[in-house]
Design an enzyme around this catalytic site. Structure first.
Site, PDB file in Angstrom:
ATOM      1  N   HIS A 186      -9.763   1.139   4.526  1.00 11.48           N
ATOM      2  CA  HIS A 186      -8.450   1.707   5.340  1.00 11.48           C
ATOM      3  C   HIS A 186      -8.519   2.479   6.781  1.00 11.48           C
ATOM      4  O   HIS A 186      -9.663   3.191   6.789  1.00 11.48           O
ATOM      5  CB  HIS A 186      -7.860   1.605   4.613  1.00 11.48           C
ATOM      6  CG  HIS A 186      -6.086   2.290   4.998  1.00 11.48           C
ATOM      7  ND1 HIS A 186      -5.849   2.810   6.380  1.00 11.48           N
ATOM      8  CD2 HIS A 186      -4.922   0.945   4.448  1.00 11.48           C
ATOM      9  CE1 HIS A 186      -4.709   2.371   6.295  1.00 11.48           C
ATOM     10  NE2 HIS A 186      -3.570   1.109   5.396  1.00 11.48           N
ATOM     11  N   SER A 194       2.680  -1.823  10.311  1.00 10.11           N
ATOM     12  CA  SER A 194       4.440  -2.286  11.076  1.00 10.11           C
ATOM     13  C   SER A 194       4.910  -3.949  10.496  1.00 10.11           C
ATOM     14  O   SER A 194       5.959  -4.305  10.790  1.00 10.11           O
ATOM     15  CB  SER A 194       4.353  -1.456  12.005  1.00 10.11           C
ATOM     16  OG  SER A 194       3.872  -0.396  12.754  1.00 10.11           O
ATOM     17  N   GLU A 236      -5.679  -5.032  10.665  1.00 10.37           N
ATOM     18  CA  GLU A 236      -4.687  -4.282  10.496  1.00 10.37           C
ATOM     19  C   GLU A 236      -4.873  -3.451  11.705  1.00 10.37           C
ATOM     20  O   GLU A 236      -5.977  -2.354  11.889  1.00 10.37           O
ATOM     21  CB  GLU A 236      -5.000  -2.975   9.638  1.00 10.37           C
ATOM     22  CG  GLU A 236      -4.715  -4.054   8.198  1.00 10.37           C
ATOM     23  CD  GLU A 236      -3.798  -2.350   7.417  1.00 10.37           C
ATOM     24  OE1 GLU A 236      -2.449  -2.556   7.018  1.00 10.37           O
ATOM     25  OE2 GLU A 236      -5.180  -1.167   7.253  1.00 10.37           O
ATOM     26  N   GLY A 291       2.010   1.782  10.561  1.00  9.97           N
ATOM     27  CA  GLY A 291       3.494   3.399  11.055  1.00  9.97           C
ATOM     28  C   GLY A 291       3.555   3.931  12.470  1.00  9.97           C
ATOM     29  O   GLY A 291       4.920   4.356  12.755  1.00  9.97           O
ATOM     30  N   ASN A 297       0.953  -0.945  -0.350  1.00 10.03           N
ATOM     31  CA  ASN A 297       0.552   0.210  -0.177  1.00 10.03           C
ATOM     32  C   ASN A 297       0.988   1.382  -0.627  1.00 10.03           C
ATOM     33  O   ASN A 297       1.499   1.591   1.118  1.00 10.03           O
ATOM     34  CB  ASN A 297      -0.856  -0.319   1.363  1.00 10.03           C
ATOM     35  CG  ASN A 297      -1.988   1.025   1.050  1.00 10.03           C
ATOM     36  OD1 ASN A 297      -2.167   1.792   0.672  1.00 10.03           O
ATOM     37  ND2 ASN A 297      -2.769   1.148   2.629  1.00 10.03           N
ATOM     38  N   LYS A 348      -0.071   4.157  -0.535  1.00 11.07           N
ATOM     39  CA  LYS A 348      -0.854   5.442   0.309  1.00 11.07           C
ATOM     40  C   LYS A 348      -1.161   7.019  -0.286  1.00 11.07           C
ATOM     41  O   LYS A 348      -0.688   6.833  -2.005  1.00 11.07           O
ATOM     42  CB  LYS A 348       0.132   5.221   2.140  1.00 11.07           C
ATOM     43  CG  LYS A 348      -0.702   4.329   2.441  1.00 11.07           C
ATOM     44  CD  LYS A 348      -0.165   4.677   4.333  1.00 11.07           C
ATOM     45  CE  LYS A 348       0.214   3.498   5.061  1.00 11.07           C
ATOM     46  NZ  LYS A 348      -0.276   3.345   6.051  1.00 11.07           N
ATOM     47  N   GLU A 375      -6.982   4.381   7.834  1.00 11.53           N
ATOM     48  CA  GLU A 375      -6.420   6.273   7.917  1.00 11.53           C
ATOM     49  C   GLU A 375      -8.344   6.762   7.146  1.00 11.53           C
ATOM     50  O   GLU A 375      -8.689   7.981   7.263  1.00 11.53           O
ATOM     51  CB  GLU A 375      -5.591   6.027   6.158  1.00 11.53           C
ATOM     52  CG  GLU A 375      -4.408   6.041   7.635  1.00 11.53           C
ATOM     53  CD  GLU A 375      -3.031   5.698   6.912  1.00 11.53           C
ATOM     54  OE1 GLU A 375      -2.790   5.232   5.243  1.00 11.53           O
ATOM     55  OE2 GLU A 375      -2.471   4.704   7.023  1.00 11.53           O
TER      56      GLU A 375
HETATM   57  P1  13P Z   1       2.771  -0.145   7.676  1.00 16.59           P
HETATM   58  O1  13P Z   1       3.237  -0.664   7.424  1.00 16.59           O
HETATM   59  O2  13P Z   1       3.651   1.924   7.161  1.00 16.59           O
HETATM   60  O3  13P Z   1       2.340   0.254   9.735  1.00 16.59           O
HETATM   61  O4  13P Z   1       1.237   0.857   7.095  1.00 16.59           O
HETATM   62  C1  13P Z   1       0.385  -0.009   7.325  1.00 16.59           C
HETATM   63  C2  13P Z   1      -0.526   0.008   6.386  1.00 16.59           C
HETATM   64  O5  13P Z   1      -1.716   0.492   6.797  1.00 16.59           O
HETATM   65  C3  13P Z   1      -1.243  -0.833   5.105  1.00 16.59           C
HETATM   66  O6  13P Z   1      -2.193  -0.355   4.393  1.00 16.59           O
END
Ligand code: 13P
Length: 261
Positions: free
Chosen positions: A104, A221, A176, A182, A10, A12, A106
């Protein structure tokens, strides 16, 4: 039937088109020089990079090329209309996307998306031939309050409320935990195992045998060092890295380690 693992990078809101092109060049070079990988490998990219990545992957016919797909990070549920800035599943499919992330954290956290919208988006994606990667996970507060099971179950039930057993062919679930995204603090293998087991049980209750075949991937992570033990847990069928997918070598290494290849 065993489930083929899935790794979704991803990106982002990262990368300009030139970066996307050089990423794909390097990634394809790594795929062609390494072993056969028994996994699907998907890149979830910003809309502006969709065309670049689609063409780059289409131009690669070396080892593991049939495992690659490009997709996006969200999809609207309506086909068309007065919805400024939104993009429909039909449009995404037309532009070459093969899948979309849906729900997601976010999107949920910063843009007010809820499980009802996730259900609409997932149905629209699948009806238009896009695979859906439906994301669920508890916040840190919910985790600390011991509500993980309750939150994940409820979120999953509502998010999947519009899908039938037939739709499971194009359905994937990502667990997740929000507190792991993150932060550098991935879920322990035990937590991942327990929550994935719970998700599997829900899927089987909802869709019987079809639910047993849905891939459940872990995100939050992940990196090349911790992915192996996470993927060794039952019902952890791959990974959804964010940060670790931004560099082609790191993403490639994560996949290889996740597969124990
Ligand atoms: P990270 O791997 O940066 O923690 O992000 C995970 C994520 O949100 C994947 O969709």
């Amino acid at each position: 039937m065993s489930i083929r693992p899935l790794f979704v990078g991803n990106w982002k809101m990262n990368k300009l088109r030139a970066d996307a092109q050089s990423y794909c060049d390097k990634f394809c070079e790594l795929l062609s020089s390494g072993p056969e990988l028994d996994a699907d490998i998907w890149l979830s990219v910003p809309l502006t990079c969709l065309d670049t990545v689609k063409d780059a992957l289409a131009g690669y016919s070396g080892k593991n090329s049939d495992r690659l797909a490009v997709g996006v990070q969200n999809v609207h549920w309506l086909e068309k209309g007065a919805h400024t800035a939104e993009v429909s599943a039909q449009m995404l499919s037309d532009a070459g996307a093969r899948f979309s992330l849906i729900g997601h954290s976010e999107r949920r956290q910063y843009y007010g998306e809820d499980d009802e919208h996730v259900a609409l988006r997932a149905k629209a994606a699948i009806d238009n031939g896009l695979a859906a990667v439906v994301c669920v996970g508890e916040t840190e507060e919910q985790y600390r309050a011991g509500k993980t099971e309750q939150v994940v179950k409820q979120s999953l039930r509502t998010s999947l409320s519009s899908l039938s057993a037939e739709d499971c062919k194009l359905l994937n679930i990502a667990y997740e935990p929000v507190w792991a995204i993150g932060t550098g603090l991935a879920a322990t293998p035990e937590i991942a195992r327990d929550v994935h087991r719970l998700i599997r049980a829900e899927l089987q209750e909802l869709y019987a045998d079809s639910g047993a075949q849905v891939r459940i991937v872990y995100g939050g992570s992940t990196n090349p060092d911790n992915i192996s033990v996470l993927c060794q847990q039952e019902d952890v069928c791959g990974g959804l890295p964010g940060g670790a997918s931004l560099d082609p070598e790191t993403f490639y290494k994560l996949i290889v380690n996740g597969l124990g290849a």
